[in-house]
Design a protein around this motif. Structure first.
Motif, PDB file in Angstrom:
ATOM      1  N   ALA A  33      84.861  71.852  47.089  1.00 19.96           N
ATOM      2  CA  ALA A  33      85.110  70.462  47.464  1.00 19.96           C
ATOM      3  C   ALA A  33      84.305  70.151  48.718  1.00 19.96           C
ATOM      4  O   ALA A  33      84.462  70.808  49.738  1.00 19.96           O
ATOM      5  CB  ALA A  33      86.589  70.235  47.713  1.00 19.96           C
ATOM      6  N   VAL A  62      92.481  69.491  38.738  1.00 22.74           N
ATOM      7  CA  VAL A  62      92.405  69.861  40.147  1.00 22.74           C
ATOM      8  C   VAL A  62      93.803  69.741  40.751  1.00 22.74           C
ATOM      9  O   VAL A  62      94.483  68.738  40.572  1.00 22.74           O
ATOM     10  CB  VAL A  62      91.425  68.946  40.908  1.00 22.74           C
ATOM     11  CG1 VAL A  62      91.392  69.326  42.379  1.00 22.74           C
ATOM     12  CG2 VAL A  62      90.036  69.029  40.295  1.00 22.74           C
ATOM     13  N   VAL A 101      93.296  74.173  47.442  1.00 25.03           N
ATOM     14  CA  VAL A 101      92.708  73.400  46.340  1.00 25.03           C
ATOM     15  C   VAL A 101      92.344  74.357  45.216  1.00 25.03           C
ATOM     16  O   VAL A 101      91.665  75.360  45.441  1.00 25.03           O
ATOM     17  CB  VAL A 101      91.464  72.638  46.804  1.00 25.03           C
ATOM     18  CG1 VAL A 101      90.936  71.747  45.671  1.00 25.03           C
ATOM     19  CG2 VAL A 101      91.771  71.813  48.042  1.00 25.03           C
ATOM     20  N   SER A 102      92.768  74.049  44.000  1.00 22.48           N
ATOM     21  CA  SER A 102      92.471  74.916  42.866  1.00 22.48           C
ATOM     22  C   SER A 102      92.215  74.080  41.626  1.00 22.48           C
ATOM     23  O   SER A 102      92.396  72.861  41.618  1.00 22.48           O
ATOM     24  CB  SER A 102      93.639  75.870  42.618  1.00 22.48           C
ATOM     25  OG  SER A 102      94.806  75.143  42.275  1.00 22.48           O
ATOM     26  N   LEU A 161      85.183  65.817  44.778  1.00 20.04           N
ATOM     27  CA  LEU A 161      84.262  66.840  44.310  1.00 20.04           C
ATOM     28  C   LEU A 161      82.852  66.308  44.119  1.00 20.04           C
ATOM     29  O   LEU A 161      81.930  67.079  43.859  1.00 20.04           O
ATOM     30  CB  LEU A 161      84.770  67.427  42.993  1.00 20.04           C
ATOM     31  CG  LEU A 161      86.214  67.953  43.010  1.00 20.04           C
ATOM     32  CD1 LEU A 161      86.586  68.525  41.655  1.00 20.04           C
ATOM     33  CD2 LEU A 161      86.397  69.003  44.097  1.00 20.04           C
ATOM     34  N   TYR A 185      89.224  73.971  39.754  1.00 22.98           N
ATOM     35  CA  TYR A 185      87.876  73.507  39.466  1.00 22.98           C
ATOM     36  C   TYR A 185      86.898  74.612  39.834  1.00 22.98           C
ATOM     37  O   TYR A 185      87.218  75.483  40.633  1.00 22.98           O
ATOM     38  CB  TYR A 185      87.543  72.245  40.259  1.00 22.98           C
ATOM     39  CG  TYR A 185      87.389  72.489  41.738  1.00 22.98           C
ATOM     40  CD1 TYR A 185      88.502  72.611  42.544  1.00 22.98           C
ATOM     41  CD2 TYR A 185      86.134  72.644  42.319  1.00 22.98           C
ATOM     42  CE1 TYR A 185      88.377  72.871  43.894  1.00 22.98           C
ATOM     43  CE2 TYR A 185      86.006  72.907  43.654  1.00 22.98           C
ATOM     44  CZ  TYR A 185      87.131  73.011  44.445  1.00 22.98           C
ATOM     45  OH  TYR A 185      87.000  73.280  45.769  1.00 22.98           O
ATOM     46  N   ASN A 206      89.062  78.069  49.701  1.00 22.56           N
ATOM     47  CA  ASN A 206      89.310  76.713  49.177  1.00 22.56           C
ATOM     48  C   ASN A 206      90.531  76.088  49.842  1.00 22.56           C
ATOM     49  O   ASN A 206      91.390  75.500  49.174  1.00 22.56           O
ATOM     50  CB  ASN A 206      89.497  76.743  47.659  1.00 22.56           C
ATOM     51  CG  ASN A 206      88.186  76.954  46.930  1.00 22.56           C
ATOM     52  OD1 ASN A 206      87.111  76.653  47.456  1.00 22.56           O
ATOM     53  ND2 ASN A 206      88.257  77.478  45.727  1.00 22.56           N
TER      54      ASN A 206
END
Length: 122
Positions: free
Chosen positions: A30, A1, A23-24, A98, A26, A75
């Motif tokens: 989140a 992540v 956010v990246s 998460l 996964y 995200n």
């Protein structure tokens, strides 16, 4: 992540800035996300959090001036900062978890970004 913050920089007191956190890494979304700040030699301070249902928790020092919100489709987490004060000068970090559906500024977040510096001059 991976979490990547942007939007920091220098601003005069009374001004505004918007921080972003992408956010990246996964598969999923989140649920709990937050913004924190920490200056040299100081303890980390929870600024604002937002959970799965959109409930927010703000520090008293920023309530009414800062707004946390997220774009689930992108995200991305945001922090809109208005009426900035010199005491807001700090490095700002975003954090996500998460696993949790609900959270607050006291939550122990699992993943953190590298931070972005915000400097407010008087």
């Amino acid at each position: 992540v991976e979490l990547v913050e942007s939007g920091g920089g220098s601003v005069q007191a009374g001004g505004s800035q918007r921080l972003s956190c992408v956010v990246s890494g996964y598969a999923g979304r989140a649920s709990c996300m937050g913004w924190f700040r920490q200056g040299p030699g100081k303890e980390r301070e929870g600024i604002a959090t937002i959970d799965r249902d959109g409930s927010t928790d703000y520090a008293s020092s920023v309530k009414g001036r800062f707004t946390i919100y997220k774009d689930n489709g992108k995200n991305t987490l945001y922090l809109q900062m208005n009426n900035l004060k010199p005491e807001d000068t700090n490095k700002y970090y975003c954090a996500v978890d998460l696993r949790l559906a609900y959270c607050s500024r006291g939550t122990d977040f699992a993943f953190w970004g590298q931070g972005t510096q915000v400097t407010v001059s008087s």
